[in-house]
Design an enzyme around this catalytic site. Structure first.
Site, PDB file in Angstrom:
ATOM      1  N   ARG A 226      -0.813  -4.483   1.191  1.00 29.64           N
ATOM      2  CA  ARG A 226      -1.497  -4.028   1.400  1.00 29.64           C
ATOM      3  C   ARG A 226      -2.262  -3.011   0.257  1.00 29.64           C
ATOM      4  NH1 ARG A 226      -6.093  -1.284   2.428  1.00 29.64           N
ATOM      5  NH2 ARG A 226      -6.731  -0.354   4.686  1.00 29.64           N
ATOM      6  N   GLU A 234     -12.151  -5.816   9.657  1.00 30.13           N
ATOM      7  CA  GLU A 234     -11.266  -7.079  10.076  1.00 30.13           C
ATOM      8  C   GLU A 234     -11.838  -8.226   9.546  1.00 30.13           C
ATOM      9  OE1 GLU A 234      -8.093  -5.484  10.350  1.00 30.13           O
ATOM     10  OE2 GLU A 234      -9.008  -3.566   9.947  1.00 30.13           O
ATOM     11  N   ARG A 268       4.037  -1.686   5.328  1.00 29.23           N
ATOM     12  CA  ARG A 268       3.374  -2.764   4.005  1.00 29.23           C
ATOM     13  C   ARG A 268       3.592  -1.765   2.722  1.00 29.23           C
ATOM     14  NH1 ARG A 268      -2.131  -3.970   6.602  1.00 29.23           N
ATOM     15  NH2 ARG A 268      -1.966  -1.626   7.223  1.00 29.23           N
TER      16      ARG A 268
END
Length: 336
Positions: A226, A234, A268
């Site tokens: 990330r 998104e 992540r």
């Protein structure tokens, strides 16, 4: 001919299947690929016959002899670039850097000949890779080449790290090591169904056997990344697909330097990324494909880079009132 040129010419210079002759550039390839593929094709031809392309003299003032010297230098730089340039921006940067001692008008004429971005249109980068680990970094690693299929969205993707890396080699689970040996043995016996079943076990343990073009196989560990300090739209938001495509252009096929600051709630790695010496977050912000995620990262340079993109109205900032991705996610959670 160098393998890089052979591969790129084969990939980029395939005939168009659309049948739309209007989309073809002066080298007969699609408008979207004419710059990189045409330059690759001309370098390929130059390597064979030492001839520069016809028509270049209409764009530059220097002699044919000087032009040949340019192509010789660009050819050497192209061979040294791993992987070779795939996007117009990458090709333009290579040409500009290689010919930086030449006349500006000639360099711009050469770029214009191929329809490549001119110097003033390229994003100017200011953040180079750190020479020592910044405060807060827990560890770092180098990835294997990034697969485009592993890009999830504009700020997250999956990478793999070679387990021969000193940091990794000491922590590969015994059952994964045993499974890798077993898989190699059954592959040698051409028992591929059993090999696939064993590979599933390896994958479920967070590892994968990656096969390269030279048939070399590498046991690699999976990391989910990330990008630290930015928030891209998104995928289903406006500019979400464009952000994903831009990140793919930046990292596809590249080996990355990853500085890990911790993990998020999804496991992540919260990371700063460097690709061929370029800070990936700076690229995404300056091109207008991400917001500065100020709630989690207060670095002033991130805010400055976002502000620059806003002022130029590039990327998502072409919209008068783009929706913030964290607000979009909150509204989705609350069913709005």
């Amino acid at each position: 001919m160098g393998n890089a040129l052979r591969w790129l010419c084969g990939q980029c210079c395939k005939p168009s299947t659309t049948g739309d002759s209007e989309s073809l550039g002066h080298h007969g390839v699609s408008a979207a690929t004419v710059g990189v593929s045409a330059l690759a094709q001309d370098l390929f031809n130059f390597e064979i016959n030492s001839q520069v392309p016809e028509g270049l003299s209409n764009h530059v003032a220097s002699s044919k002899r000087a032009q040949a010297n340019w192509y010789r230098k660009i050819l050497e730089a192209w061979r040294a670039e791993q992987p070779p340039p795939r996007t117009p921006e990458e090709a333009a940067r290579l040409v500009i850097e290689t010919l930086k001692t030449n006349q500006k008008a000639d360099v711009e004429g050469l770029l214009a000949f191929y329809g490549l971005p001119l110097p003033h249109t390229l994003v100017q980068l200011t953040a180079g890779p750190p020479t020592s680990l910044p405060a807060g970094v827990q560890y770092e690693f180098q990835t294997l080449p990034v697969d485009a299929r592993a890009i999830a969205d504009g700020d997250g993707f999956t990478v793999y790290v070679n387990t021969t890396d000193p940091r990794e080699s000491s922590c590969v689970p015994i059952d994964v090591q045993v499974a890798a040996v077993q898989r190699s043995e059954v592959c040698a016996e051409k028992n591929y169904s059993t090999a696939d079943a064993i590979h599933d076990i390896i994958i479920n343990s967070g590892y994968r056997v990656i096969k390269f073009q030279n048939s070399e196989e590498i046991l690699a560990r999976k990391y989910r990344i990330r990008l630290r300090g930015i928030d891209a739209p998104e995928n289903s938001m406006p500019y979400g697909q464009e952000a994903k495509e831009e990140l793919t252009k930046i990292v596809q096929g590249k080996c990355l330097r990853v500085l890990v600051y911790g993990e998020d709630q999804y496991g992540r790695c919260i990371s700063d990324l460097y690709c061929n010496g370029k800070f990936v977050q700076e690229l995404m912000l300056k091109k207008g494909f991400a917001w500065h995620y100020a709630a989690y990262d207060q670095r002033p340079e991130l805010a400055i880079w976002e502000k620059e993109a806003r002022a130029k109205r590039v990327g998502l900032w072409a919209s008068s009132n783009p929706e913030k991705p964290w607000e979009w996610r909150k509204n989705k959670r609350e069913g709005r």
